[in-house]
Design an enzyme around this catalytic site. Structure first.
Site, short mmCIF file in Angstrom:
data_model
loop_
_atom_site.label_atom_id
_atom_site.label_comp_id
_atom_site.label_asym_id
_atom_site.label_seq_id
_atom_site.Cartn_x
_atom_site.Cartn_y
_atom_site.Cartn_z
N ASP A 25 -18.11 18.98 21.38
CA ASP A 25 -19.10 17.91 21.23
C ASP A 25 -20.03 18.38 20.13
O ASP A 25 -20.87 19.24 20.34
CB ASP A 25 -19.85 17.71 22.56
CG ASP A 25 -21.01 16.74 22.45
OD1 ASP A 25 -21.22 16.16 21.35
OD2 ASP A 25 -21.72 16.55 23.46
N LYS A 87 -25.99 16.15 11.43
CA LYS A 87 -25.07 15.04 11.73
C LYS A 87 -25.52 13.73 11.08
O LYS A 87 -24.70 12.89 10.73
CB LYS A 87 -24.99 14.89 13.25
CG LYS A 87 -23.86 14.00 13.75
CD LYS A 87 -23.79 14.10 15.27
CE LYS A 87 -22.76 13.17 15.86
NZ LYS A 87 -22.71 13.31 17.32
N GLU A 188 -17.18 9.55 21.26
CA GLU A 188 -17.98 10.19 22.32
C GLU A 188 -17.98 9.40 23.64
O GLU A 188 -17.75 10.00 24.70
CB GLU A 188 -19.41 10.40 21.82
CG GLU A 188 -19.51 11.55 20.82
CD GLU A 188 -20.77 11.53 19.98
OE1 GLU A 188 -21.69 10.75 20.30
OE2 GLU A 188 -20.85 12.31 19.02
N ASP A 210 -26.17 6.85 26.65
CA ASP A 210 -26.28 8.21 26.12
C ASP A 210 -27.67 8.44 25.53
O ASP A 210 -27.95 8.03 24.40
CB ASP A 210 -25.18 8.41 25.06
CG ASP A 210 -25.16 9.83 24.48
OD1 ASP A 210 -26.10 10.61 24.76
OD2 ASP A 210 -24.21 10.14 23.75
#
Lengths: 626, 181
Positions: A25, A87, A188, A210
Site C-alpha cells: 500500500d 504521491k 485501493e 477511506d
C-alpha cells in the site's frame, strides 16, 4: 516395485513450494507491506515493530537517502530536501498539483512530470517513490527470506481508483525502479474489498470509505461474478486525520492561554494531541499534560463528547462527497450492501457513527483500517503468484476508470473505449484523411468523459507518416487501443491499404490534479448541467463586456472627477475583469463585476452629482430666460 | 494481429448461435474461461504467453460484452449472416415508426419541461415494455423464422429506442440534479 510419480504436464513438480509475494500500500502519508503466511495475510513490521512506514524521503548532500522515520526526524531541520506526500506529484506537472505553492520544494517543470531539485540532485516523483518501495522491499526480504536464500516473486502495488494512465504508469515505473516485479497494479478500494473477503461470495454494491492522514476518498463499487466495477469516486484531497489533530491542538492552545510556541513545543504538543485523539476513541475522557520549554505546564481534561463537538464539522465534510458519489452512481443508501472502513482516522467512533447513520447500517470495521489495503494487496499477490489451488483462487476483473478516445475535427473527442470497460480491452476505430494527398496524420490520445478535448486529459500525441497520397477520405487508418490488466494503455495506428504502422506506449504530455479527475468523473454524469454552466458563463461574459464599455465611456467623459489613484484602481479592476471574462469561471466573473461596481461607486455618485447639477443649471438658465 | 484473428463468439462460449440464451450460463462460461486465459494466471509466464493471454482475455471480454447485450447480440447474429444492420442506409424506417419516435421525444420534453418525474417513470416503464416486446420479436425472427431482413429492421428500431431510453435517463438525472442540492 516402486511406482514412478509423474507430474501432469504444465503442473509444477514441486506443488507445495510457497512462492514469496507481497502486497504494498503505497500511501500518501504512510506505506505498508504485507504478505500471506500459512494462508493468513499479515503486515510485516520493521526492526522496531512499526508496521507503518511514513512516506517521507530525505536527501542529503553526501547523496545519503533516509526513508520513513529517519526522514521524518530531519524534516523540520531540512524541509527543502525532505519530500513528504510525493504521491500527489506522481504523473503530474507543476500546473496540475493543487496548492503546490505551499510546498517547500524547489520544483522544476519537465515534460509530463515535474522534478524536484534536492541536495542530492534532481529527483522525479518516480525516483522518490522508488526509495519508499525499496525500503519496503528490503523490509520484506529480511522478514521473509532472511538467510534462507529464497527470492521474492513479485508485488501487487495499490493505486487510488481514480488514478489515470499517467499516474498508474508512474507508479509501475517506481516499482520497477525499486527492483520489484509488479504482479499487478490494484485499485485501493478493490484491495480493501478483497481483504474483507468480498471477492467471490458477495454480490452487490459496496462503499469504501477511506479517511487517511491527509486525504479522504469514497468509492462505490459493484461486485458481480468477481467483477469489481467502480461506479463512482469522490473525495477531498485536503482532509484527513491530521485536521482532527489540528482542531484539538487549537483547543489546547486556547484553553491553556498559550501564545507563540516554539517549533519544538508545537511538534511536542501535536504528538500529545494525536495520542489524546487516539485515546479518546476508546475512552470517555483524557488528560493532556505537557511541560513546555518556557517552564509552563499544561494539564487539561478533555471529554470524548467535547472532542466530537469540536471536530463535528470535519466529519460532516466527508459526508458531502459521499452523498455526491452515491448520487453519481445513481444509488441510495438502501442499495448499499456493505460499507468498508479504511484509514486510521476511521477508528474515531463519531466517524463510524456518522457513516452508520448515512448508510443506515454498521460499517465493516473488524480489520485494522490502516492495514486493510495492504492486506488485500497481499492476498491478491498470493493468488497471482500461484499459491492457491485453482478451486479457491478468485478472479478479479477490474475496469478502466475513465474513457479513452482521440481528438477529431473541431477539438471533439471520439470515444474509443468507454469508462468501466472490463480490462484487458482493445478497441479499434477507422479514420480517414481530410485533404487530398495527405501523407501524415497526427493522433492525439486523451482520457476523460467529456466531449471536448480541452476538458479531458491529454495522454499522448504521435504521428503516422508515409500514408500514400490518396484523395481525401480514401485512406483507411485503423487506430487500436489496448489497455492491459494493469489499466495501462498502448496505442497503435495502421493504414490499411499500405500497411504503414506507428505505435506508442502512452507517456503523459501533461497532468491533471486529482480534483480535476474527480471533477471529470463528476462532470460525465452531469451533461445536463453543461448547458446551464455554458449559459451562465455566456451571460456573465456579456455582462462583463457591457460593464467594461460603460465604465470606459464614463472615464472618457468625466475623467476629471477622479483622482489619479482612483483612476488607476478602476483601470486595474477592469483589466482583471477582462482577464477573467476570457476564462470559464462564471462565478469569478460575477465576483469581479461586483468588485468593479464597488470601486466605481464613488465615481458614479460624482458623475450623477455633476449631471444633476448640469440639469439644474440648464433649467435655471432656462427659467431665467423665460 | 490477434485482433483480426476473430473466433466466433458463440463458439468461444460453447453456446449455440441463437438469440435466446441463458444469461446465467453465458456468465458462468465467461467466468470459467477468464479463469483460464486471464493475465492474472500468467504473471510469471514468458512474454509470449503473457501476450497471448492478454489477447485471449481481451477477445473474451469483447465477446462477452457483445453477447450479453440483446441488441449487440442480435446485430452480431445478423453480421454472421452477412447483414450489417447499422450500415443499411437504403431502407428508410417506416413512417409510422418515425412518428412514434417523435411522440416519445415530445413526451419526454413535456415531462422534463414540467419537471414531472412520475411521468418520466411511466415513460420509462412503457419503453421497457416496448423493448421487451421487440426483443421477443427479434428472437422469433432470428431463431424461428430465419427472417434476417426483418430482424435487421427490428434491430435498427431497437437502436432508436435505446437512444430514447438514454434520453429518459438524462432527463431523470437532470431533474434529480435540480432538486438534489
Amino acid at each position: 516395485m516402486a511406482l514412478l510419480q509423474i507430474a501432469e504436464p504444465g503442473e509444477s513438480t514441486a506443488p507445495h513450494e510457497h512462492r514469496l509475494a507481497i502486497g504494498i500500500d503505497l500511501g500518501t502519508t504512510n506505506s505498508l507491506v504485507a504478505t500471506v503466511r500459512n494462508g493468513i495475510a499479515v503486515v510485516l513490521n520493521d526492526h522496531d515493530g512499526h508496521s507503518l512506514l511514513p512516506s517521507v524521503v530525505a536527501y542529503t548532500k553526501t547523496g545519503d537517502v533516509k526513508v520513513g522515520f529517519g526522514a521524518q526526524a530531519v524534516q523540520s531541520r531540512d524541509p527543502k530536501n525532505t519530500i513528504v506526500s510525493v504521491k500527489r506529484f506522481m504523473g503530474r506537472g507543476i500546473k496540475d498539483v493543487a496548492h503546490i505553492e505551499n510546498c517547500p520544494y524547489d520544483f522544476v517543470d519537465a515534460p509530463g512530470m515535474l522534478k524536484i531539485r534536492t541536495a542530492a540532485g534532481m529527483k522525479s516523483p518516480v525516483e522518490v517513490s522508488a526509495e519508499i518501495l525499496k525500503a519496503l522491499r528490503s523490509l520484506a526480504e529480511e522478514a521473509l527470506i532472511g538467510n534462507s536464500g529464497g527470492k521474492l516473486v513479485g508485488a501487487v502495488v495499490t493505486v487510488p481508483a481514480y488514478f489515470d494512465d499517467a499516474q498508474r504508469q508512474a507508479t509501475k515505473d517506481a516499482a520497477r525502479l525499486a527492483g520489484l516485479n509488479v504482479l499487478r497494479l490494484l485499485n485501493e478500494p478493490t484491495a480493501a474489498a478483497i481483504a474483507y473477503g468480498l471477492d467471490n461470495a458477495a454480490e452487490g454494491v459496496y462503499a469504501i470509505y477511506d479517511l487517511g492522514g491527509g486525504t479522504f476518498d469514497i468509492s462505490v463499487l459493484r461486485l458481480s461474478r468477481g467483477v469489481f466495477e467502480v461506479l463512482a469516486t469522490n473525495g477531498d484531497a485536503a482532509l484527513g486525520g491530521d485536521d482532527f489533530d489540528h482542531r484539538l491542538y487549537c483547543w489546547v492552545v486556547e484553553k491553556a492561554g498559550l501564545s507563540l510556541l516554539s517549533p519544538g513545543d508545537t511538534s511536542a504538543l501535536l504528538v500529545k494531541v494525536r495520542e489524546t485523539k487516539e485515546f479518546l476513541s476508546a475512552h470517555t475522557e483524557a488528560r493532556i499534560t505537557a511541560a513546555l520549554s518556557g517552564g509552563q505546564t499544561i494539564d487539561l481534561a478533555v471529554t470524548q463528547l467535547e472532542f466530537w463537538e469540536m471536530t463535528r464539522n470535519l466529519v460532516a465534510k466527508t459526508l458531502a462527497p459521499t452523498r455526491k458519489a452515491m448520487r453519481d452512481a445513481g444509488l441510495t443508501a438502501q442499495d448499499v450492501k456493505g460499507v468498508v472502513m479504511v484509514g486510521g482516522a476511521t477508528r474515531m467512533p463519531h466517524v463510524q457513527q456518522a457513516v452508520a447513520e448515512l448508510f443506515r447500517q454498521a460499517p465493516l470495521n473488524n480489520l485494522d483500517p490502516d492495514k486493510v489495503v495492504a492486506l488485500g494487496a497481499a492476498m491478491q499477490a498470493n493468488v497471482l503468484a500461484g499459491n492457491r489451488s485453482r478451486e479457491d483462487e478468485w478472479l478479479l476483473l477490474d475496469v478502466i476508470p475513465l474513457s479513452l478516445g482521440i481528438e477529431t475535427m473541431g477539438g471533439l473527442v471520439e470515444r474509443i473505449i468507454p469508462r468501466n470497460s472490463t480490462i484487458p480491452v482493445a478497441r479499434a476505430q477507422e479514420f480517414t484523411t481530410f485533404r487530398d494527398g495527405q501523407t501524415a496524420m497526427s493522433v492525439h490520445v486523451v482520457q476523460g468523459d467529456r466531449d471536448l478535448v480541452s476538458d479531458c486529459r491529454s495522454l499522448a500525441r504521435f504521428e503516422l507518416r508515409g500514408i500514400p497520397p490518396m484523395t481525401a477520405g480514401a485512406a483507411r487508418i485503423r487506430v487500436t487501443f489496448q489497455v492491459d490488466a494493469d489499466g495501462l494503455l498502448s496505442v497503435s495506428a495502421r493504414e490499411a491499404t499500405s500497411g504503414v504502422e506507428a505505435s506508442v506506449t502512452v507517456k503523459p504530455s501533461y497532468g491533471l490534479t486529482d480534483d480535476q479527475i474527480t471533477q471529470m468523473l463528476k462532470d460525465s454524469y452531469e451533461h445536463a448541467r453543461d448547458d446551464v454552466h455554458a449559459r451562465a458563463l455566456r451571460e456573465q461574459q456579456v455582462e462583463a463586456e457591457r460593464m467594461s464599455e460603460a465604465t470606459q465611456a464614463a472615464l472618457r467623459e468625466d475623467a476629471d472627477l477622479l483622482g489619479l489613484e482612483e483612476a488607476e484602481t478602476i483601470m486595474a479592476e477592469l483589466e482583471t475583469l477582462k482577464r477573467l471574462a476570457a476564462g470559464t469561471d462564471h462565478r469569478a466573473i460575477k465576483l469581479q463585476i461586483d468588485a468593479v461596481n464597488r470601486v466605481t461607486e464613488p465615481f458614479a455618485t460624482r458623475r450623477m452629482d455633476r449631471s444633476v447639477r448640469r440639469a439644474l443649471a440648464g433649467r435655471s438658465v432656462a427659467s431665467i430666460g423665460s | 494481429m490477434a485482433l483480426e484473428l476473430q473466433l466466433d463468439y458463440f463458439d468461444m462460449f460453447g453456446l449455440p448461435a441463437r438469440f435466446s440464451l441463458d444469461d446465467e450460463e453465458l456468465g458462468r462460461a465467461y467466468r470459467d474461461l477468464q479463469a483460464v486465459v486471464h493475465p492474472d494466471r500468467f504473471v510469471n509466464a514468458s512474454d509470449a504467453e503473457r501476450r497471448v493471454s492478454m489477447q485471449q482475455a481481451t477477445q473474451l471480454n469483447e465477446a462477452y460484452r457483445t453477447l450479453k447485450d440483446p441488441v449487440r447480440r442480435a446485430a452480431y447474429l445478423l453480421r454472421r449472416q452477412g447483414i450489417d444492420p447499422e450500415l443499411d442506409t437504403n431502407t428508410s424506417m417506416p413512417t409510422a415508426f418515425l412518428m412514434e419516435q417523435m411522440e416519445w421525444r415530445e413526451a419526454i420534453e413535456a415531462a422534463s419541461g414540467s419537471a414531472d418525474s412520475r411521468e418520466l417513470d411511466q415513460l420509462s416503464c412503457r419503453l421497457g415494455g416496448e423493448l421487451r416486446r421487440m426483443y421477443a420479436q427479434v428472437g422469433q425472427q432470428i431463431d424461428e423464422r430465419g427472417d434476417f431482413a426483418g430482424a435487421a429492421e427490428t434491430v435498427r428500431k431497437l437502436m432508436f429506442l435505446e437512444k430514447v431510453s438514454d434520453q429518459i435517463g438524462d432527463a431523470m438525472e437532470s431533474l434529480e440534479e435540480g432538486t438534489g442540492d
